[in-house]
Scaffold this motif. Structure first.
Motif, short mmCIF file in Angstrom:
data_model
loop_
_atom_site.label_atom_id
_atom_site.label_comp_id
_atom_site.label_asym_id
_atom_site.label_seq_id
_atom_site.Cartn_x
_atom_site.Cartn_y
_atom_site.Cartn_z
N GLU A 2 0.83 -1.20 0.00
CA GLU A 2 0.00 0.00 0.00
C GLU A 2 0.87 1.26 0.00
O GLU A 2 0.54 2.26 -0.63
N GLN A 3 2.00 1.19 0.71
CA GLN A 3 2.86 2.37 0.82
C GLN A 3 3.28 2.91 -0.56
O GLN A 3 3.29 4.12 -0.78
N ALA A 4 3.57 1.97 -1.47
CA ALA A 4 4.00 2.39 -2.82
C ALA A 4 2.85 3.12 -3.51
O ALA A 4 3.06 4.13 -4.20
N GLU A 5 1.63 2.63 -3.32
CA GLU A 5 0.48 3.29 -3.94
C GLU A 5 0.26 4.68 -3.33
O GLU A 5 -0.07 5.63 -4.04
N GLN A 6 0.46 4.79 -2.01
CA GLN A 6 0.27 6.09 -1.35
C GLN A 6 1.24 7.13 -1.93
O GLN A 6 0.89 8.28 -2.15
N LYS A 7 2.47 6.68 -2.16
CA LYS A 7 3.48 7.58 -2.71
C LYS A 7 3.03 8.08 -4.09
O LYS A 7 3.11 9.27 -4.40
N ALA A 8 2.54 7.14 -4.91
CA ALA A 8 2.10 7.53 -6.26
C ALA A 8 0.92 8.49 -6.16
O ALA A 8 0.88 9.50 -6.89
N LEU A 9 -0.01 8.22 -5.22
CA LEU A 9 -1.18 9.09 -5.10
C LEU A 9 -0.77 10.50 -4.69
O LEU A 9 -1.37 11.47 -5.15
N SER A 10 0.27 10.59 -3.86
CA SER A 10 0.65 11.94 -3.45
C SER A 10 1.24 12.70 -4.64
O SER A 10 0.98 13.88 -4.83
N ARG A 11 2.00 12.00 -5.50
CA ARG A 11 2.53 12.69 -6.70
C ARG A 11 1.39 13.07 -7.64
O ARG A 11 1.40 14.15 -8.24
N ILE A 12 0.40 12.18 -7.75
CA ILE A 12 -0.75 12.48 -8.62
C ILE A 12 -1.46 13.73 -8.08
O ILE A 12 -1.89 14.61 -8.83
N GLY A 13 -1.54 13.82 -6.74
CA GLY A 13 -2.17 14.98 -6.10
C GLY A 13 -1.43 16.27 -6.43
O GLY A 13 -2.05 17.30 -6.74
N ILE A 14 -0.10 16.21 -6.42
CA ILE A 14 0.69 17.42 -6.72
C ILE A 14 0.44 17.87 -8.16
O ILE A 14 0.24 19.06 -8.43
N VAL A 15 0.38 16.91 -9.08
CA VAL A 15 0.12 17.28 -10.48
C VAL A 15 -1.28 17.89 -10.59
O VAL A 15 -1.49 18.87 -11.33
N GLY A 16 -2.22 17.35 -9.82
CA GLY A 16 -3.59 17.90 -9.81
C GLY A 16 -3.56 19.37 -9.41
O GLY A 16 -4.23 20.21 -10.03
N MET A 17 -2.75 19.70 -8.39
CA MET A 17 -2.69 21.09 -7.93
C MET A 17 -2.07 21.99 -9.02
O MET A 17 -2.53 23.10 -9.25
N ARG A 18 -1.05 21.46 -9.69
CA ARG A 18 -0.41 22.26 -10.75
C ARG A 18 -1.41 22.50 -11.89
O ARG A 18 -1.47 23.58 -12.47
N LYS A 19 -2.20 21.47 -12.19
CA LYS A 19 -3.19 21.64 -13.27
C LYS A 19 -4.24 22.67 -12.87
O LYS A 19 -4.64 23.51 -13.68
N LYS A 20 -4.67 22.59 -11.61
CA LYS A 20 -5.68 23.56 -11.12
C LYS A 20 -5.14 24.97 -11.19
O LYS A 20 -5.87 25.93 -11.44
N ALA A 21 -3.83 25.10 -10.96
CA ALA A 21 -3.21 26.43 -11.00
C ALA A 21 -3.01 26.91 -12.44
O ALA A 21 -2.45 27.99 -12.66
N GLY A 22 -3.43 26.12 -13.42
CA GLY A 22 -3.41 26.58 -14.81
C GLY A 22 -2.32 25.98 -15.67
O GLY A 22 -2.24 26.30 -16.86
N GLU A 23 -1.46 25.12 -15.11
CA GLU A 23 -0.40 24.53 -15.95
C GLU A 23 -1.02 23.52 -16.91
O GLU A 23 -1.91 22.75 -16.52
N ARG A 24 -0.54 23.52 -18.14
CA ARG A 24 -1.12 22.62 -19.14
C ARG A 24 -0.23 21.37 -19.24
O ARG A 24 0.78 21.36 -19.92
N LEU A 25 -0.62 20.37 -18.49
CA LEU A 25 0.19 19.16 -18.35
C LEU A 25 -0.60 17.93 -18.77
O LEU A 25 -1.83 17.94 -18.73
N ILE A 26 0.15 16.89 -19.11
CA ILE A 26 -0.50 15.59 -19.34
C ILE A 26 -0.01 14.63 -18.28
O ILE A 26 1.20 14.52 -18.05
N LEU A 27 -0.96 13.96 -17.64
CA LEU A 27 -0.59 13.02 -16.57
C LEU A 27 -1.06 11.62 -16.94
O LEU A 27 -2.27 11.39 -17.14
#
Ligand code: 5AD
Ligand code: SF4
Length: 537
Positions: free
Chosen positions: A39-64
């Protein structure tokens, strides 16, 4: 396995002209290759996915893109919970990553506004579902992954990883169904690659500078390729669904390439390869034919990573491992009878449901009894989709799991120190990976991650020893995967060490690594560093 998958995806995208940057902040396309084993490995991935989500919300045009086991396990549910994810790709469909990136790019380019029109979620997901457990012919016909493995033909070492070490997959998936493990459901049934493809890949890697090839499989000794029934598509033999586990109780037919046959062929047909390793061995179904082949083939590393998982018969049964502790010990005894200089490593899980103090003590006893050079130790993590999560309550409290984990690490630390002590005075061929300064951060490193043994980083040891005059160290590994450090006060001495094989005599040892001196040190220093002669002891 995941590292190789990342390398192959990297290679495919590089071939198509994508450029790679060293920081996630500088990238426009972010791909997270995920692992679901704990589970720990999945939690780590989810936190990175969360960071990308914040960058996208802030207007960055990214592909995840989320690729690998977590995409396969969570499926379309990931889109619902994490709408910032543009596409998903399971480990069985990785050949489709370029197509998914391309389609996400097109939709990003088509509308520069924040609210992007998207293809339907089914067009954004490449997941195998239960496809890999269909019939052999169907699975083979749809096996784009073989093409992905073969794509290395164009760029054998595409990852920027050290060119002198390389992975080659020989089997994918697993037929074992240990009750705690997600692998059979995320990676599917065992599929074996045609031997000729594997040999050709090894040869190409050697042509590009590889000094060590590691053959990969979840149960690598189950490799078995049946030639009479091989399916050929467009003139190319395809990977083949493996036989049932009962096959290992019968003698192979004349038209079978067994794991021992494969090892022997690579050893003979790629004579320029200095080192051949394999991981991970399943302790049952490991025949004398493999040990005989290892004994007779000096360039096959005498290294066995064969996870025992527990030292308690009761727990092994609940885990569905398929062997008892005494059968595991018999396997190890047989291995050492064939290969007295073998090096043994493995994995253990602590805190499996219902594990008592006595069960745990039996695990410690096994680690004390056998000469494990190291073990990876994991706290049991209940994984959705496994038999254990439905059959057993996760009833060992986390504090107990943590305490057992630490206690077993300490027992293993003593075992490692004993194995290391026995090496003092012996001479080994060492493949050097890294040159580092013990006093400062400067490194001439070809490794991505710091080296750690039994949960402790070898950097801790440097910090504990800052007074030494020899503050440059070349770090390498023996055939048995023991970490060796050679020290000098002069960095020049190590200028061409990374990627080279040298003879080293072991002079001292501790529980993390062994220290040694070059056998040809005098010759090395005479040719390069006359001023250094006499200063070393
Ligand atoms: N919990 C803890 N450890 C696990 N492993 C696999 N599944 C789990 C789990 N659910 C460990 C096993 C395996 C290694 C790759 O990960 O020890 O050998
Ligand atoms: Fe998982 Fe067991 Fe297969 Fe290893 S042998 S991949 S632990 S199911």
């Amino acid at each position: 396995m995941n590292e190789l998958d990342s390398e192959l995806v990297h290679g495919q995208l590089a071939t198509l002209g994508y450029e790679f940057v060293s920081s996630a902040n500088a990238a426009q396309v972010l791909l997270y290759n995920t692992c679901s084993v704990r589970e720990q490995a999945e939690q780590k991935a989810l936190s990175r996915i969360g960071i990308v989500g914040m960058r996208k919300k802030a207007g960055e045009r990214l592909i995840l893109g989320v690729i690998g086991c977590m995409a396969e396990r969570d499926g379309l549910e990931l889109f619902r919970r994490h709408p910032q994810v543009d596409f998903l790709c399971g480990p069985g469909e990785l050949d489709r990553v370029p197509q998914l990136v391309d389609s996400a790019m097109r939709s990003l380019m088509a509308d520069p506004s924040a609210a992007l029109p998207r293809p339907s979620q089914h067009d954004r997901a490449a997941l195998a579902g239960n496809k890999s457990r269909r019939t052999a012919t169907l699975a083979a016909a749809e096996d784009g992954l073989e093409a992905l493995d073969l794509s290395r033909a164009f760029d054998p070492i595409a990852s920027g990883r050290p060119a002198h070490t390389a992975f080659v997959r020989i089997t994918r998936g697993c037929n074992k169904f240990c009750t705690y493990c997600v692998v059979p459901s995320t990676r599917g049934a065992e599929i074996h690659r045609p031997p000729q493809h594997i040999i050709d890949e090894c040869r190409r890697l050697v042509d590009h500078g590889a000094k060590e090839v590691t053959l990969l499989g979840q149960t690598v000794n189950h490799y078995r390729y049946q030639h009479g029934s091989a399916v050929t598509i467009s003139g190319l033999e395809t990977a083949q669904v493996g036989p049932g586990l009962s096959a290992f109780r019968a003698a192979p037919t004349a038209r079978t390439t067994t794991f021992a046959d494969l090892l022997r062929r690579i050893h003979e047909e790629v004579p320029e390869l200095p080192r051949l390793r394999f991981v991970t061995s399943y302790p049952r179904d490991f025949g004398d034919d493999i040990l005989d082949c290892m004994r007779d083939s000096p360039r096959i590393c005498r290294y066995l990573h064969a996870p025992a998982q527990s030292g308690s018969d009761r727990i092994l049964k609940l885990m569905n491992r398929g062997y008892t502790v005494s059968e595991y010990i018999d396997f190890v005894d047989r291995a050492f009878a064939h290969l007295p200089d073998a090096s043994l490593a493995g994995d253990f899980i602590v805190g499996f449901p219902t594990e008592t103090d006595d069960d745990f003590e039996a695990t410690c006893a096994l680690v004390r009894r056998l000469p494990f050079k190291n073990n990876f130790i994991f706290k049991y993590s209940p994984r959705p989709g496994t038999a254990a999560i439905t059959r057993f309550a996760d009833d060992v409290p986390d504090a107990v799991k943590r305490a057992r984990n630490n206690a077993l690490l300490a027992v293993q630390g003593e075992a490692t120190a004993r194995v290391h002590q026995r090496l003092i005075g012996t001479t080994h061929s060492v493949l050097f990976h890294e040159v580092r300064s013990r006093k400062g951060p400067r490194r001439d490193s070809n490794l991505f991650s710091p080296i750690s043994v039994n949960g402790q980083s070898i950097d801790d040891q440097h910090a504990a020893n800052p007074q030494s005059a020899d503050h440059w160290q070349a770090i390498g590994r023996t055939q048995g995967d023991i970490i060796v450090a050679v020290s000098s006060s002069n960095a020049q001495m190590f200028s061409d060490f990374v990627g080279s094989l040298r003879q080293v005599v072991i002079s001292s040892a501790d529980s993390l690594l062994v220290h040694g001196d070059l056998v040809d040190a005098a010759a090395t220093m005479t040719s390069r560093l006359p001023s250094e002669i006499g200063r070393r002891n």
